[in-house]
Each structure stands twice: as C-alpha cells, then as structure tokens.
Design a protein around this motif. Structure first.
Motif, PDB file in Angstrom:
ATOM      1  N   GLY A  44       0.827  -1.202   0.000  1.00 48.12           N
ATOM      2  CA  GLY A  44       0.000   0.000   0.000  1.00 48.12           C
ATOM      3  C   GLY A  44       0.856   1.245   0.000  1.00 48.12           C
ATOM      4  N   ASN A  45       0.207   2.385   0.011  1.00 47.85           N
ATOM      5  CA  ASN A  45       0.916   3.659   0.007  1.00 47.85           C
ATOM      6  C   ASN A  45       1.686   3.841   1.308  1.00 47.85           C
ATOM      7  OD1 ASN A  45      -0.070   4.417  -2.536  1.00 47.85           O
ATOM      8  ND2 ASN A  45      -1.953   5.236  -1.640  1.00 47.85           N
ATOM      9  N   LEU A 327       3.278   2.658 -10.057  1.00 51.76           N
ATOM     10  CA  LEU A 327       4.456   3.413  -9.646  1.00 51.76           C
ATOM     11  C   LEU A 327       5.610   3.075 -10.582  1.00 51.76           C
ATOM     12  CD1 LEU A 327       5.462   5.283  -7.242  1.00 51.76           C
ATOM     13  CD2 LEU A 327       6.431   3.186  -6.277  1.00 51.76           C
ATOM     14  N   ALA A 328       6.189   4.097 -11.202  1.00 52.05           N
ATOM     15  CA  ALA A 328       7.408   3.911 -11.983  1.00 52.05           C
ATOM     16  C   ALA A 328       8.572   3.984 -11.003  1.00 52.05           C
ATOM     17  CB  ALA A 328       7.527   4.977 -13.055  1.00 52.05           C
ATOM     18  N   TRP A 339       9.590  -3.342   2.533  1.00 50.18           N
ATOM     19  CA  TRP A 339      10.217  -2.907   1.289  1.00 50.18           C
ATOM     20  C   TRP A 339       9.546  -1.623   0.857  1.00 50.18           C
ATOM     21  CZ3 TRP A 339       9.654  -5.682  -4.082  1.00 50.18           C
ATOM     22  CH2 TRP A 339      10.668  -5.231  -4.937  1.00 50.18           C
ATOM     23  N   VAL A 340      10.319  -0.551   0.778  1.00 50.31           N
ATOM     24  CA  VAL A 340       9.793   0.749   0.384  1.00 50.31           C
ATOM     25  C   VAL A 340      10.214   1.035  -1.051  1.00 50.31           C
ATOM     26  CG1 VAL A 340       9.560   3.176   1.003  1.00 50.31           C
ATOM     27  CG2 VAL A 340      10.096   1.500   2.778  1.00 50.31           C
ATOM     28  N   LEU A 341       9.231   1.299  -1.906  1.00 50.96           N
ATOM     29  CA  LEU A 341       9.470   1.593  -3.316  1.00 50.96           C
ATOM     30  C   LEU A 341       9.211   3.076  -3.564  1.00 50.96           C
ATOM     31  CD1 LEU A 341       7.514  -1.437  -4.838  1.00 50.96           C
ATOM     32  CD2 LEU A 341       9.989  -1.268  -4.501  1.00 50.96           C
ATOM     33  N   PHE A 342      10.153   3.744  -4.228  1.00 52.92           N
ATOM     34  CA  PHE A 342      10.023   5.165  -4.530  1.00 52.92           C
ATOM     35  C   PHE A 342       9.960   5.367  -6.040  1.00 52.92           C
ATOM     36  CE2 PHE A 342      12.559   4.685  -0.671  1.00 52.92           C
ATOM     37  CZ  PHE A 342      11.825   5.435   0.238  1.00 52.92           C
ATOM     38  N   GLU A 349       3.694  12.562 -10.145  1.00 50.11           N
ATOM     39  CA  GLU A 349       4.049  13.068  -8.820  1.00 50.11           C
ATOM     40  C   GLU A 349       4.892  12.040  -8.066  1.00 50.11           C
ATOM     41  OE1 GLU A 349       0.220  13.654  -7.144  1.00 50.11           O
ATOM     42  OE2 GLU A 349      -0.081  15.630  -8.077  1.00 50.11           O
ATOM     43  N   HIS A 350       5.768  12.540  -7.184  1.00 49.86           N
ATOM     44  CA  HIS A 350       6.581  11.647  -6.368  1.00 49.86           C
ATOM     45  C   HIS A 350       5.679  10.849  -5.422  1.00 49.86           C
ATOM     46  CE1 HIS A 350      10.254  13.395  -7.822  1.00 49.86           C
ATOM     47  NE2 HIS A 350       9.889  14.610  -7.436  1.00 49.86           N
ATOM     48  N   ALA A 351       5.944   9.561  -5.315  1.00 45.85           N
ATOM     49  CA  ALA A 351       5.115   8.700  -4.478  1.00 45.85           C
ATOM     50  C   ALA A 351       5.972   7.576  -3.905  1.00 45.85           C
ATOM     51  CB  ALA A 351       3.954   8.119  -5.283  1.00 45.85           C
ATOM     52  N   ALA A 352       5.456   6.925  -2.889  1.00 43.95           N
ATOM     53  CA  ALA A 352       6.159   5.809  -2.254  1.00 43.95           C
ATOM     54  C   ALA A 352       5.150   4.758  -1.824  1.00 43.95           C
ATOM     55  CB  ALA A 352       6.968   6.289  -1.048  1.00 43.95           C
ATOM     56  N   MET A 353       5.543   3.490  -1.927  1.00 42.74           N
ATOM     57  CA  MET A 353       4.707   2.372  -1.509  1.00 42.74           C
ATOM     58  C   MET A 353       5.511   1.465  -0.582  1.00 42.74           C
ATOM     59  SD  MET A 353       2.691   1.393  -5.033  1.00 42.74           S
ATOM     60  CE  MET A 353       1.304   0.692  -4.105  1.00 42.74           C
ATOM     61  N   VAL A 354       4.803   0.749   0.290  1.00 48.09           N
ATOM     62  CA  VAL A 354       5.451  -0.142   1.240  1.00 48.09           C
ATOM     63  C   VAL A 354       4.846  -1.535   1.129  1.00 48.09           C
ATOM     64  CG1 VAL A 354       5.918  -0.628   3.672  1.00 48.09           C
ATOM     65  CG2 VAL A 354       5.949   1.726   2.865  1.00 48.09           C
ATOM     66  N   LEU A 355       5.724  -2.541   1.037  1.00 50.41           N
ATOM     67  CA  LEU A 355       5.307  -3.940   1.097  1.00 50.41           C
ATOM     68  C   LEU A 355       5.797  -4.526   2.410  1.00 50.41           C
ATOM     69  CD1 LEU A 355       4.233  -6.625  -0.114  1.00 50.41           C
ATOM     70  CD2 LEU A 355       6.513  -6.968  -1.093  1.00 50.41           C
TER      71      LEU A 355
END
Length: 395
Positions: A44-45, A327-328, A339-342, A349-355
């Motif tokens: 999720g975000n 998310l690119a 795991w944080v994906l940026f 827009e800049h975004a980040a997701m966490v698994l």
C-alpha cells in the motif's frame, strides 16, 4: 454397516440433505473467497508522515528503531539536496544533518548507516534503545567518495572494504577506521563499479556496468551491461581474481545470501553469482529487487504490472497484485521485513509504496486467513456429517 449406509442414503432426511447442501454452498463460497483474495494484501501507500513524501529520493537507509520506517535519507526538495534523519513520525521526528556536504550514497551496514562526510571522514548513526547515537571514523581516502561499504566479519586488522568513486574511475580499498592508506584495486578498463557485496569472509563481489557489445546499437545511447568482478581479500590486501558478464541493463539491486551467492538484478534480468564467477539466470525483468530475511527475493515490475515475481527455495513464482502497481520505480530500500518503493505515479508526482513481507506471509492475513478458516470449518463440517452418518447407520 453396509445395510445401514444403504438405508441412510435411501431415506429422505431433511437434516441430512440440509447439511450436505450447506456444506456445498460453503465450499463454493470459500473457494470464491480464497481466489478473490489471492493477491498481495500488504502492499500500500507509504505513510505521509515520512519526510521523503513528495520529494525526489536519491537514497534511503533504514534504521533498527521503534518506528518501523525510521531511516536516514538523501532527498531533493525545492532548495536542493539534503541529508536528514527521521526517527519518529511527523516533522518533529526529523533532524536535518546537512545541506552543504550531501553524500552521493548512504552506506547501509549491520553496524548502522554511514556516509562520506568528505575530508577523509565517515560519519554514521545507529539507534540504541530510545537514543540515536552518532559516530565518526577515518576513511583514509585522499580523494574520491565512498559509495558502498562491506564490514569485515572475522578480522581485527581492518573494519571493512570501501567502494570509492572518483570522477569516472571506481576502485575498492580496505578501511580500518584510523585513516591508514591501503593499496586499492581498480575496476577493469571500461567498467564502472556501483555496488560491493560479500560472497564469504575471503571474497567480495564488485558489481557495476560497462557498455554492452551489442551489434547495431546507437552510439549516442549505448546499451549497458552488468559486470561482476570477484575480489579476494586478506585483511588490507585485495586481489582481483576474475570477472564475468552479467545481464543487459544497469544494475538497480544487489544482495548477499547466507549461502555465499550474490544477487545482481537489472531491468532485463537477474542472476545469482558464486565466488567462482559462475552464474545462474533467474529469467525475470524488474525495476527493483529486495532480499527478505527469510531468503525470499521479491521483484517489482513496471508501473502497469499486475504481478510481483518472487524467488523462493530455488523456484520463481508470481504473486498477483490487487491492481496495477501504479508506480514507476526509481529507487527502493528494505530492512528485510518492509520494502519501500520510490518513484512517480501516473500523474507524474513523487510517491512511495510499502510492502510488508512479514504480514504477507502470515497465515492470519488475507488469503492465508481464509485458507486457514476454510480448512478448519471444512474439517469440522465433514466430521459433523460423518458423525451423523455413523449414528444413523448403526441404528
């Protein structure tokens, strides 16, 4: 007993057929629910309370602290690049370290997070209980900047080995924290090293890229290819043994396994490398990869991907996403559990997701919970029907 069973099947028992009908409905509903929840439920975000929110992330290194997302980060805000520490949620948990001497990379180790502060000095920090402890060490570098660090495990003569970038050249050198000068080994001609990993106590992997020898490629936009060099280490002495080509593309992720192999992942493929320079292709394209504490490797694809490949116990399989990744991915960081994906979302827009890998593997969440409930309730229903049949067949 046979005659009893025959009699039971011939009888019109309201309770009997009701039980069978309810169990059939339960089986159908349970099967649909298990299939519907067969997606990754723990992706999720990222929380908006993290200081990286809305910024271009250059590098992040997680800290072992009470807050799950405690970290040291290098980001670019409207005023330029900055190095900061965030130990708690919200702006009150953020400490600005510097804007003037911002390092190129963070050195993420088992001994905390380090960075090159310039002038032959490494600075770092780690969390001890509720306190953040800052530390300092002498790198022994007269020029260039440390961009990666592998700590030694079984020697008291050196603390570890540094990967150093100096303009267009890269090299690896031992480091004892006292500023001693050791003889460095340089990357092969045409190769730029970007990562340093450990095979075992005596061998390191220097990983980077060179221009691929692909026929017909555009000289203005040459294709890159991963390149891995095996280095033998003996305290302060480093010796290059052999090099091997990796997959096409630039290296975005590396990791060391407990069995002495090293993961090298590019956009085109991922390979496992042994200290004898032999390689095993995993056959997976990705934009980021992470090694979890349980030995599983997760791969993230493109922004429109609906699958997340996973390498586990020598087998590559895939987990379905509930929706496209969206998310690119430009960078990622992990502590082995999260795991944080940026990157940027569909709006640019800049975004980040966490698994959360631990939650995804838990039998008490998502599909695992339904599988467990289906097994328990199904078993109880079968036992109940069998008990009823036994009592009636013996009458």
């Amino acid at each position: 007993m046979a005659s009893g069973l025959s009699r039971l099947l011939e009888e019109e028992s309201e309770h009997q057929w009701l039980a069978i009908g309810l169990f059939a409905l339960f089986a159908l509903a349970g099967g649909w629910a298990v299939s519907a929840t067969g997606t990754i439920s723990s992706l999720g975000n990222a929380p908006v309370t993290a200081a990286w929110q809305g910024h271009d992330v250059l590098d992040i290194a997680m800290l072992d602290a009470e807050w799950d997302l405690a970290h040291v980060g290098i980001v670019v805000d409207p005023q330029g690049p900055l190095l900061y520490l965030q130990e708690n949620e919200g702006q009150e948990g953020v400490t600005l370290i510097t804007r003037s001497t911002v390092p190129e990379r963070l050195l993420d180790t088992e001994d905390g997070v380090w960075w090159d502060a310039g002038n032959g000095v490494l600075q770092g920090c780690y969390v001890d209980g509720d306190e953040v402890v800052f530390q300092q060490s002498l790198s022994g570098l007269d020029q260039g900047q440390a961009v990666d660090l592998v700590l030694a495990e079984d020697t008291t003569n050196v603390l570890g080995w540094l990967l150093v970038a100096d303009g267009q050249s890269t090299s690896a050198v031992a480091y004892d924290g006292l500023g001693s000068n050791f003889t460095a080994v340089s990357a092969p001609e045409g190769v730029t090293w970007t990562h340093l990993e450990r095979f075992d106590e005596r061998h390191l992997a220097a990983i980077g890229w060179r221009v691929a020898a692909t026929p017909g490629q555009n000289p203005a936009q040459p294709e890159m290819q991963a390149w891995i060099t095996v280095i033998q280490v003996q305290d302060g002495t480093m010796t290059k043994l052999q090099s091997v080509e990796g997959p096409l593309g630039s290296v975005h992720s590396t990791a060391s396994f407990d069995d002495g192999t090293v993961l090298v992942a590019t956009e085109e493929n991922a390979v496992l490398v042994d200290s004898d320079a032999s390689t095993t292709s995993l056959g997976v394209r990705s934009s980021a990869a992470m090694l979890a504490d349980d030995g599983t490797v997760w791969f993230a694809g493109s922004g429109d991907s609906t699958l997340m490949p996973r390498w586990m116990d020598g087998t590559l399989d895939t987990e379905r996403l509930a929706s496209p990744l969206g998310l690119a991915v430009t960078s990622a960081e992990s502590d082995g559990h999260r795991w944080v994906l940026f990157g940027t979302n569909g709006d640019g827009e800049h975004a980040a997701m966490v698994l959360d890998v631990d939650q995804n593997a838990s039998p008490l969440s998502g599909r695992g919970f339904l599988n467990l409930m289906f097994l328990v309730v199904g078993t109880a229903s079968i036992l109940g029907i069998a008990s009823t049949w036994w009592r009636q067949s013996t009458v």
